[in-house]
Design a protein around this motif. Structure first.
Motif, PDB file in Angstrom:
ATOM      1  N   ASN A  76       0.815  -1.224   0.000  1.00 36.73           N
ATOM      2  CA  ASN A  76       0.000   0.000   0.000  1.00 36.73           C
ATOM      3  C   ASN A  76       0.846   1.271   0.000  1.00 36.73           C
ATOM      4  N   GLU A  77       2.170   1.125   0.012  1.00 33.21           N
ATOM      5  CA  GLU A  77       3.125   2.235  -0.077  1.00 33.21           C
ATOM      6  C   GLU A  77       3.085   3.156   1.142  1.00 33.21           C
ATOM      7  N   ASN A  78       2.683   2.606   2.299  1.00 24.79           N
ATOM      8  CA  ASN A  78       2.856   3.333   3.555  1.00 24.79           C
ATOM      9  C   ASN A  78       4.337   3.447   3.879  1.00 24.79           C
ATOM     10  N   ILE A  79       5.089   2.447   3.453  1.00 29.28           N
ATOM     11  CA  ILE A  79       6.547   2.463   3.575  1.00 29.28           C
ATOM     12  C   ILE A  79       7.144   2.165   2.214  1.00 29.28           C
ATOM     13  N   TRP A  80       8.399   2.543   2.040  1.00 29.49           N
ATOM     14  CA  TRP A  80       9.081   2.323   0.761  1.00 29.49           C
ATOM     15  C   TRP A  80      10.251   1.351   0.885  1.00 29.49           C
ATOM     16  N   ILE A  81      10.717   1.137   2.099  1.00 27.80           N
ATOM     17  CA  ILE A  81      11.930   0.341   2.314  1.00 27.80           C
ATOM     18  C   ILE A  81      11.729  -0.529   3.557  1.00 27.80           C
ATOM     19  N   ALA A  82      12.111  -1.800   3.457  1.00 25.69           N
ATOM     20  CA  ALA A  82      12.011  -2.686   4.619  1.00 25.69           C
ATOM     21  C   ALA A  82      12.887  -3.903   4.422  1.00 25.69           C
ATOM     22  N   PRO A  83      13.563  -4.364   5.468  1.00 27.15           N
ATOM     23  CA  PRO A  83      14.268  -5.646   5.386  1.00 27.15           C
ATOM     24  C   PRO A  83      13.283  -6.779   5.594  1.00 27.15           C
ATOM     25  N   TYR A  84      13.429  -7.842   4.801  1.00 23.90           N
ATOM     26  CA  TYR A  84      12.586  -9.015   5.020  1.00 23.90           C
ATOM     27  C   TYR A  84      13.193 -10.205   4.299  1.00 23.90           C
ATOM     28  N   TYR A  85      12.452 -11.298   4.231  1.00 22.75           N
ATOM     29  CA  TYR A  85      12.987 -12.573   3.771  1.00 22.75           C
ATOM     30  C   TYR A  85      12.785 -12.763   2.273  1.00 22.75           C
ATOM     31  N   SER A  86      13.772 -13.363   1.635  1.00 22.04           N
ATOM     32  CA  SER A  86      13.759 -13.526   0.182  1.00 22.04           C
ATOM     33  C   SER A  86      12.543 -14.301  -0.316  1.00 22.04           C
ATOM     34  N   GLY A  87      12.062 -15.242   0.467  1.00 20.26           N
ATOM     35  CA  GLY A  87      10.937 -16.058   0.042  1.00 20.26           C
ATOM     36  C   GLY A  87       9.659 -15.280  -0.172  1.00 20.26           C
ATOM     37  N   ASP A  88       9.588 -14.069   0.360  1.00 20.38           N
ATOM     38  CA  ASP A  88       8.364 -13.283   0.251  1.00 20.38           C
ATOM     39  C   ASP A  88       8.301 -12.432  -1.008  1.00 20.38           C
ATOM     40  N   ILE A  89       9.274 -12.593  -1.885  1.00 21.31           N
ATOM     41  CA  ILE A  89       9.260 -11.862  -3.156  1.00 21.31           C
ATOM     42  C   ILE A  89       7.992 -12.184  -3.949  1.00 21.31           C
ATOM     43  N   LEU A  90       7.592 -13.457  -3.967  1.00 22.86           N
ATOM     44  CA  LEU A  90       6.461 -13.870  -4.794  1.00 22.86           C
ATOM     45  C   LEU A  90       5.186 -13.121  -4.454  1.00 22.86           C
ATOM     46  N   ILE A  91       4.964 -12.853  -3.175  1.00 19.74           N
ATOM     47  CA  ILE A  91       3.722 -12.189  -2.788  1.00 19.74           C
ATOM     48  C   ILE A  91       3.865 -10.673  -2.810  1.00 19.74           C
ATOM     49  N   ILE A  92       4.979 -10.136  -2.299  1.00 22.07           N
ATOM     50  CA  ILE A  92       5.118  -8.685  -2.189  1.00 22.07           C
ATOM     51  C   ILE A  92       5.248  -8.029  -3.554  1.00 22.07           C
ATOM     52  N   CYS A  93       5.972  -8.662  -4.464  1.00 23.15           N
ATOM     53  CA  CYS A  93       6.252  -8.062  -5.773  1.00 23.15           C
ATOM     54  C   CYS A  93       5.305  -8.557  -6.861  1.00 23.15           C
ATOM     55  N   ASP A  94       4.297  -9.323  -6.494  1.00 20.25           N
ATOM     56  CA  ASP A  94       3.392  -9.903  -7.481  1.00 20.25           C
ATOM     57  C   ASP A  94       2.545  -8.828  -8.167  1.00 20.25           C
ATOM     58  N   GLU A  95       2.336  -8.971  -9.475  1.00 15.29           N
ATOM     59  CA  GLU A  95       1.582  -7.977 -10.234  1.00 15.29           C
ATOM     60  C   GLU A  95       0.122  -7.920  -9.822  1.00 15.29           C
ATOM     61  N   ASP A  96      -0.433  -9.039  -9.395  1.00 20.61           N
ATOM     62  CA  ASP A  96      -1.849  -9.084  -9.058  1.00 20.61           C
ATOM     63  C   ASP A  96      -2.102  -8.857  -7.567  1.00 20.61           C
ATOM     64  N   GLU A  97      -1.418  -9.627  -6.722  1.00 20.02           N
ATOM     65  CA  GLU A  97      -1.667  -9.547  -5.285  1.00 20.02           C
ATOM     66  C   GLU A  97      -0.758  -8.567  -4.569  1.00 20.02           C
ATOM     67  N   GLY A  98       0.382  -8.269  -5.159  1.00 16.65           N
ATOM     68  CA  GLY A  98       1.340  -7.401  -4.503  1.00 16.65           C
ATOM     69  C   GLY A  98       1.447  -6.045  -5.179  1.00 16.65           C
ATOM     70  N   ASN A  99       2.694  -5.564  -5.281  1.00 15.47           N
ATOM     71  CA  ASN A  99       2.964  -4.272  -5.906  1.00 15.47           C
ATOM     72  C   ASN A  99       4.151  -4.451  -6.848  1.00 15.47           C
ATOM     73  N   PRO A 100       3.938  -4.384  -8.158  1.00 17.42           N
ATOM     74  CA  PRO A 100       5.026  -4.640  -9.112  1.00 17.42           C
ATOM     75  C   PRO A 100       6.115  -3.581  -9.107  1.00 17.42           C
ATOM     76  N   ASP A 101       5.902  -2.472  -8.404  1.00 18.64           N
ATOM     77  CA  ASP A 101       6.938  -1.442  -8.296  1.00 18.64           C
ATOM     78  C   ASP A 101       7.961  -1.774  -7.219  1.00 18.64           C
ATOM     79  N   ILE A 102       7.706  -2.834  -6.468  1.00 20.62           N
ATOM     80  CA  ILE A 102       8.622  -3.220  -5.393  1.00 20.62           C
ATOM     81  C   ILE A 102       9.620  -4.251  -5.913  1.00 20.62           C
ATOM     82  N   GLU A 103      10.868  -4.039  -5.583  1.00 15.89           N
ATOM     83  CA  GLU A 103      11.924  -4.993  -5.918  1.00 15.89           C
ATOM     84  C   GLU A 103      12.701  -5.350  -4.667  1.00 15.89           C
ATOM     85  N   PHE A 104      13.577  -6.347  -4.815  1.00 12.11           N
ATOM     86  CA  PHE A 104      14.318  -6.901  -3.681  1.00 12.11           C
ATOM     87  C   PHE A 104      15.794  -6.958  -4.031  1.00 12.11           C
TER      88      PHE A 104
END
Length: 356
Positions: A226-254
């Protein structure tokens, strides 16, 4: 280490389908109490627990937690009776040292042979007597490409201390991961036993605190998407959900900083006081089966230590360097080991001070 979006924590999921799992010679129907990270098993497509019950008749009472420390606190308080748990590397070692885990009978876990030797005999369980690797991964930084300057990625871990992103930065809401990030920033070992290193990490976290929008675990997903934050440390496995075009935000990278990062292994273990140890080992063996491990890897995004399962993954996951980094990068990672009691106590007290 945790995992995809946990919509509801500590939900009992009692799966009692046709057939009867029998415990020993008593004739009673067996129910295994399983305690896992939130959304850390495929319960949407392959339906892992449902399939296990259909095949064996053994019921699964499935509950979840958000951090290693929350899991340990509940178990050590003696208020819960679980058979199977999924602690991370350093917590496995702690639980072994305190007599909380049972030695496994690997004759009941033949699919253990399919686990890659790279993830066996690690320091937290050097003889591989108490645990079976379930998933693994690394820690890195998620960032929104719309708002974060690409050149600032060269800051590495210092990006989380960048004044220009004040109140758009999140931080881990558990002490071991948060202190690990601070130690990485300072170029220190994640497993240092030098008290002054932990004090220095505390000072770094205190310096960072005015820049932090919030301390998050699972809540980081919604905040990033939702872009309340722009930067955060987290786990590599969560790329699929956070960066997903449908469920996540495609502007986010890791990215994982070139200076190095932490590597974690989440394991599956049997509690010492389990009344259904053989059935618990059957469950672990089921999780090590190729079709099951593959389904979990595809659903979670976390890297699988199961050799055949990885070979069968599609290129989006199986050949993605974020999930399966090259050897030269892995050589710059460090696992979290079990810390001495005095260091744990120091870290806990410093964390309480930080969060005041």
């Amino acid at each position: 280490m945790k995992k995809m979006i946990c919509l509801v924590l500590s939900i009992g999921l009692l799966l009692g389908l046709a057939g009867c799992g029998r415990g020993g010679n008593s004739g009673e129907t067996v129910t295994l109490n399983v305690f896992n990270w939130g959304e850390y098993m495929d319960n949407e497509y392959f339906l892992v627990n449902k399939k296990f019950t259909e095949e064996t008749g053994i019921k699964i009472n499935y509950q979840t937690y958000e951090t290693n420390e929350a899991m340990y606190g509940k178990l050590s308080a003696g208020g819960a009776d679980y058979d199977v748990v999924f602690p991370s590397d350093y917590m496995v070692g702690k639980m072994i040292s305190e007599g909380m885990l049972a030695k496994l009978d690997f004759s009941n876990i033949p699919n253990y042979a399919l686990i890659d030797d790279l993830y066996k005999n690690l320091d937290y369980d050097p003889q591989n007597e108490y645990s079976v690797p379930y998933t693994w991964g690394t820690v890195g930084i998620f960032y929104n490409t719309k708002f974060v300057d690409e050149e600032d990625l060269e800051l590495g871990w210092d990006l989380l201390w960048a004044e220009q992103y004040k109140q758009k930065i999140a931080m881990f809401n558990n002490q071991r991961d948060a202190f690990s990030v601070a130690l990485l920033k300072l170029g220190k070992s994640l497993n240092t036993t030098v008290e002054s290193d932990w004090q220095a990490a505390f000072e770094a976290l205190r310096e960072q605190k005015p820049l932090v929008y919030a301390y998050y675990n699972d809540q980081v997903y919604e905040a990033l998407i939702n872009e309340n934050i722009w930067i955060a440390p987290y786990y590599s496995g969560d790329i699929l959900i956070i960066c997903d075009e449908d469920e996540g935000n495609p502007d986010i990278e890791f990215f994982a900083p070139e200076s190095g990062t932490s590597m974690f292994v989440d394991a599956v273990c049997v509690m010492e006081n389990s009344k259904h140890k053989k059935e618990a080992e059957m469950y672990i063996d089921f999780l090590c089966r190729t079709d099951v491990a593959k389904a979990n890897a595809e659903y979670l995004g976390y890297s699988t230590p199961q050799k055949e399962a990885r070979e069968q993954l599609g290129p989006e996951i199986g050949q993605n360097p974020n999930f399966y980094p090259p050897k030269e990068f892995l050589e710059k990672t460090e696992p979290m080991l079990t810390l001495p009691a005095a260091i744990n106590e120091l870290m806990d007290s410093l964390w309480i001070e930080l969060k005041k």
